[in-house]
Scaffold this active site. Structure first.
Site, PDB file in Angstrom:
ATOM      1  N   CYS A   2      43.209  50.928  45.828  1.00 19.90           N
ATOM      2  CA  CYS A   2      42.905  52.217  46.634  1.00 19.90           C
ATOM      3  C   CYS A   2      41.594  52.283  45.179  1.00 19.90           C
ATOM      4  O   CYS A   2      41.324  52.800  44.636  1.00 19.90           O
ATOM      5  CB  CYS A   2      43.377  52.632  46.970  1.00 19.90           C
ATOM      6  SG  CYS A   2      45.338  52.508  48.189  1.00 19.90           S
ATOM      7  N   ARG A  27      36.827  46.931  43.983  1.00 19.97           N
ATOM      8  CA  ARG A  27      38.330  46.863  43.450  1.00 19.97           C
ATOM      9  C   ARG A  27      39.034  46.568  44.488  1.00 19.97           C
ATOM     10  O   ARG A  27      40.519  46.386  44.166  1.00 19.97           O
ATOM     11  CB  ARG A  27      38.691  48.445  43.188  1.00 19.97           C
ATOM     12  CG  ARG A  27      37.914  49.155  42.472  1.00 19.97           C
ATOM     13  CD  ARG A  27      37.580  51.196  42.744  1.00 19.97           C
ATOM     14  NE  ARG A  27      38.649  51.383  42.579  1.00 19.97           N
ATOM     15  CZ  ARG A  27      39.819  51.891  41.944  1.00 19.97           C
ATOM     16  NH1 ARG A  27      38.964  51.793  40.190  1.00 19.97           N
ATOM     17  NH2 ARG A  27      41.113  52.799  41.596  1.00 19.97           N
ATOM     18  N   TRP A  75      44.159  49.110  49.753  1.00 23.37           N
ATOM     19  CA  TRP A  75      44.492  48.425  49.528  1.00 23.37           C
ATOM     20  C   TRP A  75      45.899  48.550  50.031  1.00 23.37           C
ATOM     21  O   TRP A  75      46.763  49.244  49.766  1.00 23.37           O
ATOM     22  CB  TRP A  75      44.374  47.632  48.053  1.00 23.37           C
ATOM     23  CG  TRP A  75      45.015  46.506  47.641  1.00 23.37           C
ATOM     24  CD1 TRP A  75      43.621  44.849  47.859  1.00 23.37           C
ATOM     25  CD2 TRP A  75      45.684  46.285  47.112  1.00 23.37           C
ATOM     26  NE1 TRP A  75      44.223  44.245  46.711  1.00 23.37           N
ATOM     27  CE2 TRP A  75      45.584  44.254  46.851  1.00 23.37           C
ATOM     28  CE3 TRP A  75      46.945  46.772  46.732  1.00 23.37           C
ATOM     29  CZ2 TRP A  75      46.945  43.872  46.215  1.00 23.37           C
ATOM     30  CZ3 TRP A  75      48.113  46.173  46.056  1.00 23.37           C
ATOM     31  CH2 TRP A  75      47.749  44.696  46.176  1.00 23.37           C
ATOM     32  N   ASN A 101      44.830  56.857  46.580  1.00 22.44           N
ATOM     33  CA  ASN A 101      45.120  55.986  46.131  1.00 22.44           C
ATOM     34  C   ASN A 101      46.551  56.124  44.453  1.00 22.44           C
ATOM     35  O   ASN A 101      46.534  57.536  43.999  1.00 22.44           O
ATOM     36  CB  ASN A 101      43.625  55.949  45.122  1.00 22.44           C
ATOM     37  CG  ASN A 101      44.233  54.847  43.757  1.00 22.44           C
ATOM     38  OD1 ASN A 101      45.266  54.159  43.986  1.00 22.44           O
ATOM     39  ND2 ASN A 101      43.448  54.669  42.561  1.00 22.44           N
ATOM     40  N   GLY A 102      47.254  54.909  45.028  1.00 21.27           N
ATOM     41  CA  GLY A 102      48.534  55.443  44.450  1.00 21.27           C
ATOM     42  C   GLY A 102      50.422  54.801  45.252  1.00 21.27           C
ATOM     43  O   GLY A 102      49.490  54.915  46.622  1.00 21.27           O
ATOM     44  N   GLU A 481      43.495  29.975  31.168  1.00 23.44           N
ATOM     45  CA  GLU A 481      42.709  31.205  31.241  1.00 23.44           C
ATOM     46  C   GLU A 481      41.491  30.460  32.365  1.00 23.44           C
ATOM     47  O   GLU A 481      40.717  30.927  33.413  1.00 23.44           O
ATOM     48  CB  GLU A 481      41.169  32.239  30.370  1.00 23.44           C
ATOM     49  CG  GLU A 481      39.740  32.892  30.716  1.00 23.44           C
ATOM     50  CD  GLU A 481      40.603  34.385  31.822  1.00 23.44           C
ATOM     51  OE1 GLU A 481      42.352  33.860  31.795  1.00 23.44           O
ATOM     52  OE2 GLU A 481      40.012  34.498  32.475  1.00 23.44           O
ATOM     53  N   LYS A 485      40.970  31.483  35.912  1.00 23.34           N
ATOM     54  CA  LYS A 485      39.841  31.649  36.958  1.00 23.34           C
ATOM     55  C   LYS A 485      39.469  30.499  38.250  1.00 23.34           C
ATOM     56  O   LYS A 485      38.742  30.965  38.938  1.00 23.34           O
ATOM     57  CB  LYS A 485      38.031  31.360  36.095  1.00 23.34           C
ATOM     58  CG  LYS A 485      38.269  31.716  34.838  1.00 23.34           C
ATOM     59  CD  LYS A 485      37.242  33.857  35.100  1.00 23.34           C
ATOM     60  CE  LYS A 485      37.977  34.610  35.473  1.00 23.34           C
ATOM     61  NZ  LYS A 485      38.606  35.891  34.710  1.00 23.34           N
ATOM     62  N   GLU A 488      42.273  31.755  40.954  1.00 19.75           N
ATOM     63  CA  GLU A 488      41.948  33.196  41.789  1.00 19.75           C
ATOM     64  C   GLU A 488      40.749  32.814  42.631  1.00 19.75           C
ATOM     65  O   GLU A 488      40.497  34.000  43.502  1.00 19.75           O
ATOM     66  CB  GLU A 488      41.590  34.428  40.773  1.00 19.75           C
ATOM     67  CG  GLU A 488      40.873  34.105  39.729  1.00 19.75           C
ATOM     68  CD  GLU A 488      40.955  35.575  38.977  1.00 19.75           C
ATOM     69  OE1 GLU A 488      41.772  35.993  39.422  1.00 19.75           O
ATOM     70  OE2 GLU A 488      40.538  35.527  37.958  1.00 19.75           O
ATOM     71  N   HIS A 504      57.228  16.109  29.945  1.00 16.17           N
ATOM     72  CA  HIS A 504      58.500  16.699  30.238  1.00 16.17           C
ATOM     73  C   HIS A 504      58.777  17.829  31.719  1.00 16.17           C
ATOM     74  O   HIS A 504      58.901  18.414  32.022  1.00 16.17           O
ATOM     75  CB  HIS A 504      58.893  17.960  29.667  1.00 16.17           C
ATOM     76  CG  HIS A 504      58.734  17.478  27.893  1.00 16.17           C
ATOM     77  ND1 HIS A 504      59.656  16.827  27.524  1.00 16.17           N
ATOM     78  CD2 HIS A 504      57.298  17.501  27.189  1.00 16.17           C
ATOM     79  CE1 HIS A 504      59.129  16.489  26.379  1.00 16.17           C
ATOM     80  NE2 HIS A 504      58.173  17.154  25.788  1.00 16.17           N
ATOM     81  N   LYS A 603      40.133  44.322  41.506  1.00 11.73           N
ATOM     82  CA  LYS A 603      40.115  44.822  40.187  1.00 11.73           C
ATOM     83  C   LYS A 603      40.521  45.213  39.579  1.00 11.73           C
ATOM     84  O   LYS A 603      41.170  45.389  38.425  1.00 11.73           O
ATOM     85  CB  LYS A 603      39.031  45.380  40.179  1.00 11.73           C
ATOM     86  CG  LYS A 603      37.921  45.285  38.670  1.00 11.73           C
ATOM     87  CD  LYS A 603      37.084  43.681  38.903  1.00 11.73           C
ATOM     88  CE  LYS A 603      36.452  43.962  36.985  1.00 11.73           C
ATOM     89  NZ  LYS A 603      36.562  42.879  36.578  1.00 11.73           N
TER      90      LYS A 603
HETATM   91  C1  F6R Z   1      41.397  37.847  36.501  1.00 12.23           C
HETATM   92  C2  F6R Z   1      41.744  39.129  35.954  1.00 12.23           C
HETATM   93  C3  F6R Z   1      42.786  40.173  36.205  1.00 12.23           C
HETATM   94  C4  F6R Z   1      42.754  41.423  34.787  1.00 12.23           C
HETATM   95  C5  F6R Z   1      43.768  42.036  35.213  1.00 12.23           C
HETATM   96  C6  F6R Z   1      44.058  42.853  33.618  1.00 12.23           C
HETATM   97  O1  F6R Z   1      40.415  37.317  36.428  1.00 12.23           O
HETATM   98  O2  F6R Z   1      40.334  39.704  36.082  1.00 12.23           O
HETATM   99  O3  F6R Z   1      43.615  38.749  35.206  1.00 12.23           O
HETATM  100  O4  F6R Z   1      42.470  40.190  33.633  1.00 12.23           O
HETATM  101  O5  F6R Z   1      44.031  42.816  35.606  1.00 12.23           O
HETATM  102  O6  F6R Z   1      42.914  43.905  33.872  1.00 12.23           O
HETATM  103  P1  F6R Z   1      43.012  44.708  33.056  1.00 12.23           P
HETATM  104  O7  F6R Z   1      42.277  44.022  31.598  1.00 12.23           O
HETATM  105  O8  F6R Z   1      41.863  46.057  33.786  1.00 12.23           O
HETATM  106  O9  F6R Z   1      43.952  45.738  32.552  1.00 12.23           O
END
Ligand code: F6R
Length: 608
Positions: A2, A27, A75, A101-102, A481, A485, A488, A504, A603
């Protein structure tokens, strides 16, 4: 997650709210709404579509003339995304609207009490209880009613509140969810983060847990949790509005990938002096570093992956054990921390609820907390003993790119810095690493030139159902990673495997045509990786490999090779991840996905 915005001032509020909400879109959200006081009544507009829909129905907000209002991107947590559940929520008597938000953890108890009092609920949200509760406590004094209401709430909240009985005043409260006040020449603002405000003002006040802000067009007052007025420091935001806009790119993600060389330069350059790493204002003393016996790194998602890269590097350079923990697990398993442990917290946003909770847990156990954070003034930055900032600028795309590489850069620098103090690694090696670090941005720049090739490859593979990433050592850390990427943002199932693990179990999933991305830059284990490539090729896989320029051998086995400039193995991931970010971007583009805002993702993950 949110996002909340609010404005009170001398101009129309709705255009400001809609602009702020659009900037908070990154976000992640599924519905949105605004509430503005106009001619003594609330004008409330909501949508379960994009903010653009709210703009269309209000003529970009211009059709609403009121000068005070609040807005929200939701959200969903309690109740599906729907018109009724979208914020703002209104009190039963129609006189108070609230954005939140929360999560209110005790909302069911409060809801039962309010229902017994005769209040009728129209949504399934936890937030609606707040609007009714403020009404219940209102006795002619909004501040007093808000104070009494929030004293009843358990959980996390940042709130924006306006009322018809006090139509010139915007109230805002914070408890464990981010909230910033912006002080502008034509009014005052609230926002979940600075991106919502920087178009209008650079003067920000960071609200702390328990504090209440009371804003009018020309005044801003702040109160602590006991209701006592307090003075707050005004900080100047050093991000520019351009940095939070797309600047000619179709997507923030590509813009942010292209910004990686500059972000790395800004993060690294000021911290190298006379060939040595230097951190200004670090409270962690050299003596303490000398005596550290163990490092614990905790973070979520991609930030967690940078921790895994750091484990390989730190153990090599510092010769002490390094544990990397998912922050969401850390505090639920009685972690072993003592005063000879250093806890490193990694977070781009500085607001991730699980990471913040892990920080608090580690702090309560007496650890020194060193955070690596991108957002100045964020909750994690404030709660830490030491912060080393990644000067990446605002990262808007949900999938982190420059956030990831700059986190790595800080970890690399810290590893070298600590090894020098601990005298645990060869000085010549440390010198070489420092000199490579100062060239990292140029290497990344070279890799960006691979865009056309990666776009062509992505076209070929954008309809895949399942992809595997394999690697060993640092290549394995990067594979995790790269795989995240891809999945997601493209919604293609993807798994990262330590190449030695294939036999395995996973190898049974390899079938003709299956794409396997084999990371092969960690040269000490290249022969072993080559054997793993042969194993999958002989079962029909299509292998896309990475290798350093000059490695001709790999061409014999892999179907396609992405050649990268040579870099020291301990610094590998910051260069090797770049083609994987670009590949994921193009796959998602060719598939037609919403690259910057992948479905269901947020985000800034401010709930547990
Ligand atoms: C993936 C991504 C997330 C963040 C995770 C932590 O592309 O961006 O996996 O890395 O949500 O977020 P922060 O770094 O803001 O704590």
């Amino acid at each position: 997650m949110c996002g909340i915005v609010g404005f009170v001032g001398n101009k129309k509020a709705a255009p400001v709210l809609l602009d702020g909400l659009e900037r908070l879109e990154y976000r992640g959200y599924d519905s949105a709404g605004i509430s503005v006081i106009e001619n003594g009544k609330f004008k409330i507009e909501k949508t379960v579509e994009r903010i653009k829909n709210l703009k269309d129905i209000t003529n970009n907000g211009e059709d609403i003339t009121g000068t005070i209002g609040i807005g929200h991107t939701r959200w969903a947590t309690h109740g599906a995304p729907s018109f009724e559940n979208a914020h703002p929520h209104i009190s039963a008597n129609g006189k108070i609207t609230v954005v939140h938000n929360g999560i209110i953890e005790n909302y069911m108890d409060i809801k039962s009490e309010l229902i017994a009092d005769g209040f009728k609920f129209v949504s399934e949200t936890d937030t609606e209880v707040i609007a009714h509760l403020i009404q219940k406590y209102y006795n002619g004094d909004m501040f007093d009613a808000i104070k009494k209401a929030v004293d009843r709430l358990e959980g996390s909240y940042a709130l924006g509140i306006i009322s018809l009985d006090k139509p010139d005043t915007l109230f805002a409260v914070r408890h464990f969810s981010p909230l910033i006040v912006g002080l502008g020449p034509d009014g005052n603002y609230i926002g979940s983060d600075v991106t919502a405000l920087i178009k209008y003002t650079k003067n920000a006040v960071y609200i702390e847990d328990g504090e209440i802000a009371v804003l009018t067009a020309d005044s801003a007052k702040f109160y602590n949790k006991d209701g006592k007025e307090i003075k707050k420091e005004v900080s100047v935001i050093n991000w520019s509005i351009d940095a939070a806009e797309k600047g000619g790119y179709d997507h923030f993600m590509m813009k942010e990938i292209m910004e990686e060389p500059e972000a790395l330069r800004k993060t690294i350059e000021p911290r190298i002096k006379n060939g040595e790493i230097y951190f200004e204002g670090l409270k962690l003393s050299k003596d303490k570093i000398k005596h550290i016996k163990r490092i614990v790194i905790t973070a979520c998602g991609s930030a967690y992956h940078t921790g895994i890269c750091a484990k390989y590097m730190f153990e090599e350079l510092l010769r002490i054990p390094v544990d990397v923990d998912l922050a969401s697990e850390f505090r639920y398993r009685n972690p072993i921390i003592d005063n000879e442990s250093l806890v490193i917290i990694i977070s781009q946003s500085g607001e991730t609820a699980d990471t913040l909770a892990a920080l608090k847990e580690a702090k309560a156990r007496g650890a020194h907390i060193l955070s690596i954070v991108n957002v100045v003034g964020s909750s994690i930055a404030k709660a830490s003993d030491d912060v080393i900032y990644t000067w990446a600028g605002p990262e808007i795309a949900v999938a982190t790119t420059k956030g990831y590489t700059t986190q790595l850069a800080v970890l690399y620098m810290f590893g070298i810095y600590a090894a020098k103090i601990k005298e645990s690694a060869d000085n010549k090696l440390l010198g070489e690493l420092v000199s490579e670090l100062s060239n990292l941005n140029k290497k990344v720049e070279e890799v960006l030139e691979l865009k056309p090739k990666l776009s062509d490859l992505a076209k070929k593979f954008c309809q895949e159902q399942q992809v595997f990433f394999i690697g060993r050592n640092m290549d394995y850390a990067t594979a995790m990673e790269g795989s995240l990427k891809l999945k997601e943002i493209s919604y293609i199932g993807s798994e990262a495997y330590a190449a030695g693990e294939l036999k395995h179990g996973t190898i049974s999933l390899i079938e003709p045509g299956r794409l396997v991305v084999a990371l092969n830059c960690y040269e000490d284990l290249s022969d072993k990786l080559m054997s793993n490539i042969k194993e999958v090729v002989s079962r029909g896989a299509f292998v896309l490999a990475t290798a350093f320029t000059g490695n001709e051998e790999i061409k014999k086995y892999a179907n396609e090779v992405i050649y990268l400039p040579k870099v020291h193995p301990l610094l590998l991931s910051a260069v090797e991840i770049i083609p994987l970010q670009i590949f994921a971007y193009y796959i998602s583009l060719h598939k037609g996905c919403d690259i910057d805002k992948p479905r269901n993702l947020a985000k800034s993950v401010t709930v547990e």
